[in-house]
Design an enzyme around this catalytic site. Sequence first.
Site, PDB file in Angstrom:
ATOM      1  N   GLU A  59       0.897  -1.159   0.000  1.00  0.00           N
ATOM      2  CA  GLU A  59       0.000   0.000   0.000  1.00  0.00           C
ATOM      3  C   GLU A  59       0.929   1.200   0.000  1.00  0.00           C
ATOM      4  OE1 GLU A  59      -1.044   3.013   1.535  1.00  0.00           O
ATOM      5  OE2 GLU A  59      -2.292   2.208   3.161  1.00  0.00           O
ATOM      6  N   CYS A  68      -2.804   7.645   5.485  1.00  0.00           N
ATOM      7  CA  CYS A  68      -2.703   7.235   4.074  1.00  0.00           C
ATOM      8  C   CYS A  68      -3.820   7.867   3.259  1.00  0.00           C
ATOM      9  CB  CYS A  68      -2.861   5.724   3.923  1.00  0.00           C
ATOM     10  SG  CYS A  68      -1.795   4.753   4.967  1.00  0.00           S
TER      11      CYS A  68
END
Lengths: 377, 377
Positions: free
Chosen positions: A128, A165
């Site tokens: 990710e 994120c």
Amino acid sequence: MGPRPDLRRVLEPLGPVVVFAASNFPFAFSVAGGDTASALAAGCPVVVKAHSGHPRLSAATAEVVHHALRSAGAPEGLFDVVFGTEAGRAAIVDPRVKAGAFTGSIEAGRALFDLATGRPEPIPFFGELGSVNPVFVTEAAAERRGPEIVSEFVGSFTLGAGQFCTKPGILLVPASAKLVDRLPGTVPGNALTLLNDRIRTSYASAVRELRDTAGVRVVVSGDHAATDPSPTVLCTTSAELLGDPEALIREVFGPAALVVEYTQESELLDVARLIDGQLTASIQGEDDDAIAAELIRLLAAKAGRVLWNQWPTGVSVTYAQQHGGPYPATTAPGTTSVGTEAISRFLRPVAYQGVPQHLLPPALRDGNPLGIPQRAS
Amino acid sequence: MGPRPDLRRVLEPLGPVVVFAASNFPFAFSVAGGDTASALAAGCPVVVKAHSGHPRLSAATAEVVHHALRSAGAPEGLFDVVFGTEAGRAAIVDPRVKAGAFTGSIEAGRALFDLATGRPEPIPFFGELGSVNPVFVTEAAAERRGPEIVSEFVGSFTLGAGQFCTKPGILLVPASAKLVDRLPGTVPGNALTLLNDRIRTSYASAVRELRDTAGVRVVVSGDHAATDPSPTVLCTTSAELLGDPEALIREVFGPAALVVEYTQESELLDVARLIDGQLTASIQGEDDDAIAAELIRLLAAKAGRVLWNQWPTGVSVTYAQQHGGPYPATTAPGTTSVGTEAISRFLRPVAYQGVPQHLLPPALRDGNPLGIPQRAS
């Protein structure tokens, strides 16, 4: 094919997994975080490469995990933690390792992805990496809810000092609504705590680079003299953004955001077509916005999660969560690292053909002794 | 996290897929084969790179597909075929392409995998490469059903002239049962038709190499003088195999097989621990074989499908089929290229958060207008 054989399929653990801990969630996505939990739940041994940002917490957490596993009767060697870049590199190329999971920067994630896929036996690598999580504000929404949107945006991009994120790094607004003028009075001027020195240094240089890019002006100048910065807001136009997306669409890890003013609402579609893969893409719109259907369709092709009149920084751990997206949001667009489906990254199907009852895994036996969901046909 | 948002997840097409057609199933796994069907079913446009072994059939099949898609009202450009190695290479690195699928050799598959993962935007590459599909015969099975096993083995490894991905290339038998002596009388001496000249050439050289490897003796010498070969059976011992697995455990595409004689039944476990990833691994055993449980456990860690007293060359297209396995059987161990689950390779999840009913994809709307299976919580 003739008559069908007795064929039964079950998901089995992929094998030992190396988890590269994230810096930004020292509890939720580090030594005992989501990747570790889903790999262990899949039945895979886990080696965590601790993040250099919190080594003592990592060691302490590892002790807790060791103790918990021992208490639960887990086999020895099911879990361990290693420290340092070299140890991480050695782990991802170790032939015994069968998958990697990572949360972090595009640069580090891509380097590890290249190692994982370049092995003699390539292995799946669930990285990710990066996402700017753009927010698209329609003309009608800006007109009807401008001040509220600005205030919520500031709350979202400064949450956790902008170290999520899913931090909304770009806000697209109609120039006519003059929402930019509201930002200096809305953005808090106090210092926000960054997690470690490396993040501080990277943040300062990323803000400087973006600020010095042609076509960018400063709306709120964060204070960088202190150890921890106060938020920064920069501004540009959609024309500039469309002209030089590589320079202007960049993740800045920390409390900074770029507001992009557009003159035609249709430019929202142009930006949606242009952006790379994202973890999230959000729309602030009104139910009768003519542009909404097409904008959602375009954003769904680019992002793992599409939000309407909500902010991306909350990531609910549920069945329906999709924390993923096309590259560079992740290296595996069909997967999620948050939510119940995260476990499936670490499983592989095995079909058993004609195997007698007593030799089948219990999950596949007649009478379903484990009482699990099965599909028979 | 606070109260849970309205989060709804659906699978959407990954984007344009390049399918590299197989040589060995000109209908079932070529232009309109399983990969093309599952990618189209997922909603992905497909570009097929035709296999050089059957260019005219490929063009003719493409015409049929074009006609069928037009008749069904499919959008223009949903499907096309390209020819030649260069066109295939260009397609897999084209930024518009979002996934690749391949069935063929380890060498070609790995080269394409490296291209797909080495792109600026790496993409998933679902390659089905090589497998020797070993068959493990226990002492009890050899004793009770030796002649039957030999005869069925010959039928399976010569089926389709040995050009199945799941051809059993290695048969492990107890030396004491002297099953090897039965082979010369069982293997047919007639020529079997190979699909094209390239396969003929590769086959002849692969047989020669294996035959000339130290520790290998010829049991049935296939006739290579004619255009098409008759079957070849070679023999070695498990000691030789364990000593030089790289030389002896190799896929030979065509009607050849290697019989491996063991002296201790426990050597079956040693071989199971040693082998690389396989599409299939089979056991010929008796229900009360003491070795069976451990052997199945070891083989399930190496193969996508584990068979008991059946032969791997039939690949049933069903829900429970798993035509995959750890590398080098495939480049994506969590996936299958045969069976209903094959479609999931070409899908990615998208979560919609807080999106109004009329802007949601129909699959996610209240009242379930499409009448599809949904899970709500």
